[in-house]
Design a protein around this motif. Structure first.
Motif, PDB file in Angstrom:
ATOM      1  N   GLY A 100       0.814  -1.208   0.000  1.00 57.09           N
ATOM      2  CA  GLY A 100       0.000   0.000   0.000  1.00 57.09           C
ATOM      3  C   GLY A 100       0.848   1.259   0.000  1.00 57.09           C
ATOM      4  O   GLY A 100       0.526   2.249  -0.679  1.00 57.09           O
ATOM      5  N   THR A 101       1.967   1.215   0.725  1.00 55.58           N
ATOM      6  CA  THR A 101       2.895   2.341   0.750  1.00 55.58           C
ATOM      7  C   THR A 101       3.509   2.573  -0.627  1.00 55.58           C
ATOM      8  O   THR A 101       3.620   3.711  -1.099  1.00 55.58           O
ATOM      9  N   GLY A 102       3.902   1.478  -1.287  1.00 55.32           N
ATOM     10  CA  GLY A 102       4.475   1.595  -2.630  1.00 55.32           C
ATOM     11  C   GLY A 102       3.488   2.201  -3.616  1.00 55.32           C
ATOM     12  O   GLY A 102       3.849   3.102  -4.392  1.00 55.32           O
ATOM     13  N   PHE A 103       2.235   1.725  -3.581  1.00 49.74           N
ATOM     14  CA  PHE A 103       1.202   2.258  -4.476  1.00 49.74           C
ATOM     15  C   PHE A 103       0.960   3.741  -4.197  1.00 49.74           C
ATOM     16  O   PHE A 103       0.802   4.549  -5.115  1.00 49.74           O
ATOM     17  N   SER A 104       0.951   4.123  -2.906  1.00 47.40           N
ATOM     18  CA  SER A 104       0.735   5.526  -2.528  1.00 47.40           C
ATOM     19  C   SER A 104       1.875   6.415  -3.024  1.00 47.40           C
ATOM     20  O   SER A 104       1.656   7.566  -3.413  1.00 47.40           O
ATOM     21  N   CYS A 105       3.093   5.893  -3.002  1.00 47.99           N
ATOM     22  CA  CYS A 105       4.246   6.645  -3.514  1.00 47.99           C
ATOM     23  C   CYS A 105       4.087   6.940  -5.006  1.00 47.99           C
ATOM     24  O   CYS A 105       4.441   8.040  -5.468  1.00 47.99           O
ATOM     25  N   PHE A 106       3.549   5.978  -5.764  1.00 49.17           N
ATOM     26  CA  PHE A 106       3.315   6.210  -7.192  1.00 49.17           C
ATOM     27  C   PHE A 106       2.300   7.334  -7.396  1.00 49.17           C
ATOM     28  O   PHE A 106       2.439   8.158  -8.311  1.00 49.17           O
ATOM     29  N   LEU A 107       1.265   7.385  -6.534  1.00 47.34           N
ATOM     30  CA  LEU A 107       0.277   8.461  -6.621  1.00 47.34           C
ATOM     31  C   LEU A 107       0.907   9.814  -6.292  1.00 47.34           C
ATOM     32  O   LEU A 107       0.583  10.824  -6.915  1.00 47.34           O
ATOM     33  N   MET A 108       1.824   9.828  -5.314  1.00 47.53           N
ATOM     34  CA  MET A 108       2.509  11.073  -4.967  1.00 47.53           C
ATOM     35  C   MET A 108       3.388  11.545  -6.125  1.00 47.53           C
ATOM     36  O   MET A 108       3.523  12.750  -6.365  1.00 47.53           O
ATOM     37  N   ALA A 109       3.985  10.603  -6.843  1.00 48.84           N
ATOM     38  CA  ALA A 109       4.878  10.957  -7.954  1.00 48.84           C
ATOM     39  C   ALA A 109       4.140  11.625  -9.102  1.00 48.84           C
ATOM     40  O   ALA A 109       4.743  12.397  -9.867  1.00 48.84           O
ATOM     41  N   ILE A 110       2.824  11.345  -9.232  1.00 51.95           N
ATOM     42  CA  ILE A 110       2.064  11.934 -10.340  1.00 51.95           C
ATOM     43  C   ILE A 110       1.110  13.028  -9.862  1.00 51.95           C
ATOM     44  O   ILE A 110       0.233  13.460 -10.624  1.00 51.95           O
ATOM     45  N   SER A 111       1.275  13.469  -8.616  1.00 49.79           N
ATOM     46  CA  SER A 111       0.387  14.501  -8.072  1.00 49.79           C
ATOM     47  C   SER A 111       0.630  15.841  -8.774  1.00 49.79           C
ATOM     48  O   SER A 111       1.732  16.398  -8.708  1.00 49.79           O
ATOM     49  N   GLN A 112      -0.402  16.344  -9.415  1.00 49.65           N
ATOM     50  CA  GLN A 112      -0.286  17.592 -10.172  1.00 49.65           C
ATOM     51  C   GLN A 112      -0.673  18.827  -9.360  1.00 49.65           C
ATOM     52  O   GLN A 112      -0.472  19.949  -9.813  1.00 49.65           O
ATOM     53  N   SER A 113      -1.245  18.604  -8.180  1.00 51.90           N
ATOM     54  CA  SER A 113      -1.662  19.724  -7.337  1.00 51.90           C
ATOM     55  C   SER A 113      -1.317  19.427  -5.884  1.00 51.90           C
ATOM     56  O   SER A 113      -1.099  18.264  -5.500  1.00 51.90           O
ATOM     57  N   PHE A 114      -1.283  20.494  -5.083  1.00 51.09           N
ATOM     58  CA  PHE A 114      -0.994  20.348  -3.658  1.00 51.09           C
ATOM     59  C   PHE A 114      -2.053  19.497  -2.981  1.00 51.09           C
ATOM     60  O   PHE A 114      -1.735  18.650  -2.135  1.00 51.09           O
ATOM     61  N   GLU A 115      -3.324  19.683  -3.354  1.00 50.19           N
ATOM     62  CA  GLU A 115      -4.413  18.922  -2.746  1.00 50.19           C
ATOM     63  C   GLU A 115      -4.267  17.423  -3.027  1.00 50.19           C
ATOM     64  O   GLU A 115      -4.477  16.589  -2.131  1.00 50.19           O
ATOM     65  N   MET A 116      -3.879  17.084  -4.259  1.00 52.75           N
ATOM     66  CA  MET A 116      -3.679  15.674  -4.606  1.00 52.75           C
ATOM     67  C   MET A 116      -2.487  15.098  -3.843  1.00 52.75           C
ATOM     68  O   MET A 116      -2.515  13.946  -3.402  1.00 52.75           O
ATOM     69  N   PHE A 117      -1.442  15.911  -3.668  1.00 53.71           N
ATOM     70  CA  PHE A 117      -0.264  15.455  -2.928  1.00 53.71           C
ATOM     71  C   PHE A 117      -0.623  15.178  -1.466  1.00 53.71           C
ATOM     72  O   PHE A 117      -0.172  14.184  -0.886  1.00 53.71           O
TER      73      PHE A 117
ATOM     74  N   LEU B  16      -0.718   7.267   1.968  1.00 53.47           N
ATOM     75  CA  LEU B  16       0.596   6.688   2.265  1.00 53.47           C
ATOM     76  C   LEU B  16       0.750   6.402   3.757  1.00 53.47           C
ATOM     77  O   LEU B  16       1.165   5.309   4.158  1.00 53.47           O
ATOM     78  N   LEU B  17       0.372   7.373   4.588  1.00 58.50           N
ATOM     79  CA  LEU B  17       0.575   7.229   6.025  1.00 58.50           C
ATOM     80  C   LEU B  17      -0.426   6.272   6.663  1.00 58.50           C
ATOM     81  O   LEU B  17      -0.141   5.685   7.708  1.00 58.50           O
ATOM     82  N   ILE B  18      -1.599   6.111   6.049  1.00 58.54           N
ATOM     83  CA  ILE B  18      -2.532   5.086   6.527  1.00 58.54           C
ATOM     84  C   ILE B  18      -1.880   3.711   6.440  1.00 58.54           C
ATOM     85  O   ILE B  18      -1.942   2.910   7.370  1.00 58.54           O
ATOM     86  N   PHE B  19      -1.231   3.443   5.300  1.00 63.04           N
ATOM     87  CA  PHE B  19      -0.532   2.161   5.133  1.00 63.04           C
ATOM     88  C   PHE B  19       0.763   2.116   5.938  1.00 63.04           C
ATOM     89  O   PHE B  19       1.098   1.095   6.541  1.00 63.04           O
ATOM     90  N   LYS B  20       1.486   3.228   5.946  1.00 63.81           N
ATOM     91  CA  LYS B  20       2.792   3.253   6.601  1.00 63.81           C
ATOM     92  C   LYS B  20       2.685   3.171   8.123  1.00 63.81           C
ATOM     93  O   LYS B  20       3.660   2.849   8.799  1.00 63.81           O
ATOM     94  N   SER B  21       1.507   3.460   8.665  1.00 60.81           N
ATOM     95  CA  SER B  21       1.299   3.339  10.106  1.00 60.81           C
ATOM     96  C   SER B  21       1.435   1.897  10.581  1.00 60.81           C
ATOM     97  O   SER B  21       1.621   1.649  11.773  1.00 60.81           O
ATOM     98  N   SER B  22       1.352   0.951   9.647  1.00 65.40           N
ATOM     99  CA  SER B  22       1.511  -0.466  10.002  1.00 65.40           C
ATOM    100  C   SER B  22       2.968  -0.829  10.266  1.00 65.40           C
ATOM    101  O   SER B  22       3.251  -1.931  10.752  1.00 65.40           O
ATOM    102  N   TYR B  23       3.894   0.085   9.978  1.00 65.66           N
ATOM    103  CA  TYR B  23       5.309  -0.261  10.033  1.00 65.66           C
ATOM    104  C   TYR B  23       5.826  -0.447  11.454  1.00 65.66           C
ATOM    105  O   TYR B  23       6.933  -0.962  11.644  1.00 65.66           O
ATOM    106  N   PHE B  24       5.036  -0.060  12.467  1.00 70.88           N
ATOM    107  CA  PHE B  24       5.465  -0.359  13.831  1.00 70.88           C
ATOM    108  C   PHE B  24       5.533  -1.872  14.054  1.00 70.88           C
ATOM    109  O   PHE B  24       6.232  -2.339  14.961  1.00 70.88           O
ATOM    110  N   LEU B  25       4.823  -2.644  13.201  1.00 72.14           N
ATOM    111  CA  LEU B  25       4.861  -4.108  13.306  1.00 72.14           C
ATOM    112  C   LEU B  25       6.258  -4.653  13.039  1.00 72.14           C
ATOM    113  O   LEU B  25       6.606  -5.733  13.528  1.00 72.14           O
ATOM    114  N   LEU B  26       7.064  -3.913  12.265  1.00 70.62           N
ATOM    115  CA  LEU B  26       8.468  -4.314  12.078  1.00 70.62           C
ATOM    116  C   LEU B  26       9.160  -4.451  13.420  1.00 70.62           C
ATOM    117  O   LEU B  26       9.923  -5.397  13.662  1.00 70.62           O
ATOM    118  N   TYR B  27       8.897  -3.484  14.292  1.00 70.86           N
ATOM    119  CA  TYR B  27       9.561  -3.453  15.598  1.00 70.86           C
ATOM    120  C   TYR B  27       9.053  -4.562  16.507  1.00 70.86           C
ATOM    121  O   TYR B  27       9.824  -5.220  17.193  1.00 70.86           O
TER     122      TYR B  27
END
Length: 403
Positions: free
Chosen positions: A84-101, A108-119
């Motif tokens: 999910g983080t990878g897919f969100s990064c692709f969306l950020m790369a094509i963001s044409q406006s601040f609102e889309m970014f 991205l952060l909804i998915f990336k919030s799962s990363y505490f599971l690494l620890y």
């Protein structure tokens, strides 16, 4: 078996490095980034973006912890988060406006919030060497901050900085693929460990203790992060340093966390609470005297002292939690959310202090927060030991009835 454990630890720490490095990659240059990419110069919009990101993590982290606790399959959830983080990064790369970014960043952060599971997986896989695992984690974390700070200057000078998100997205997806193979057994081991732990004591979370522990975590993270936003401004005003010197001074605590890793691994478990108290005193001393004009040499000494003490305390706090908790994913997700609240409040507190008094007062107030942290920590430790003694006495009396 030992070779597999080393490989898994290396992989998990590599994931942590990428997670932290990409997380803070643009943070030193958000105003410049938004101006270059979207023509935005309003500092309030930058503040809105940072606040929105922090709140997203604070809200979503406990939700992932709740799901992980119910599903008992942390590795699968982590893989979902990575893809999910990878897919969100692709969306950020094509963001044409601040609102889309902003929208893509929230996703991205909804998915990336799962990363505490690494620890939690790392700590569960190293139950016999939790202190070493925690110290390694924090050393890698600080190393990633150093690397990201050095890379951020290069990224902001790119013709189109958004292109970096294509690279980050591909790396995240590849890690998700590797995680599928690396974490198969880890997921089962973690679940078995949780079942064993739940049989050793009450499965109900002790909310009063968790609340106190959360307050201990909050005060430490608030104090450690309060000094960051205005540190380079402080050194330039007080010591007339150039940009390079200020950057090196800024990174000293992170470098000391890496250098002190062998020391923490060797002595932290032996010294226990006494070592934690000594490390806290180092933080208080280091913070307080950074706010006093002592010359560059003195600033370096107290900055290093602060860095070693903070690395020791942050690693040891996590060990205390994992030993005390009967619901690893759920409890750590709550504590992780508290950490992000500290990160959210730190710049607000620092700005208020600067507006009312001066930059140097940030160090004094930060040291006071650590004093409060130490008082609550000692009180919680004392009450926990007393309750444990009462429980032990009760068991002895119960056994005596059958003699």
């Amino acid at each position: 078996m030992e070779a597999r454990s080393r490989s898994l630890n290396f992989f998990l720490l590599s994931c942590v490095f990428l997670f932290v490095c990409t997380e803070v990659l643009l943070s030193p240059f958000y105003p410049q980034f938004f101006k270059k990419v979207y023509g935005i110069t309003d500092p309030d919009l930058t503040g809105f973006y940072i606040m929105t990101c922090r709140l997203t993590v604070v809200i979503c982290t406990p939700i992932w912890g709740l799901i992980a606790n119910k599903r008992q399959n942390s590795s699968t959830l982590l893989i979902i988060g990575q893809w999910g983080t990878g897919f969100s990064c692709f969306l950020m790369a094509i963001s044409q406006s601040f609102e889309m970014f902003v929208a893509a960043s929230i996703l991205l952060l909804i998915f990336k919030s799962s990363y505490f599971l690494l620890y939690t997986i790392l700590m569960q896989e190293n139950r016999k060497t939790e202190t070493g695992a925690a110290a390694s984690y924090h050393a890698v974390l600080q190393g990633a901050i150093v690397a990201a700070t050095l890379l951020s200057g290069w990224v902001i000078q790119m013709g189109n900085p958004l292109q970096v998100f294509w690279l980050i997205g591909i790396m995240e997806c590849l890690l998700g693929l590797f995680s599928y193979f690396m974490l198969k057994d880890a997921g089962r081991n973690v679940m078995d460990g949780q079942l064993q732990e739940s049989g050793q004591g009450s499965t109900t979370t002790m909310l009063p203790q968790l609340f106190l522990f959360g307050f201990v975590v909050l005060t430490l993270y608030l104090a450690v992060n309060m000094v960051r936003p205005f540190f380079t401004t402080y050194t330039e005003q007080m010591y007339h340093t150039d940009t390079m010197t200020s950057s090196i001074l800024y990174l000293l605590p992170s470098l000391m966390a890496i250098v002190s890793l062998p020391l923490i691994r060797k002595y932290s478990e032996k010294l226990g609470v006494k070592g934690y108290i000594a490390a806290t005193v180092m933080i208080i001393t280091g913070l307080f005297f950074q706010g006093v004009e002592t010359g560059i040499a003195g600033l370096i000494v107290f900055r290093c002292m602060f860095g070693i003490g903070a690395a020791w305390c942050l690693a040891k706090l996590d060990v205390f939690l994992f030993k005390w908790s009967r619901n690893t994913h759920g409890d750590y997700s709550k504590v992780s959310a508290v950490q992000n609240v500290g990160l959210l409040l730190a710049p607000v507190a620092a700005s208020s202090i600067v507006n009312i008094q001066s930059v140097s007062y940030i160090f004094f107030y930060a040291s006071l927060f650590v004093v409060l942290h130490l008082i609550v920590f000692l009180w919680r430790t004392f009450t926990s030991e007393r309750n444990r003694g009462k429980l032990h006495l009760h068991k002895e009396e119960k056994h005596a009835l059958y003699k």
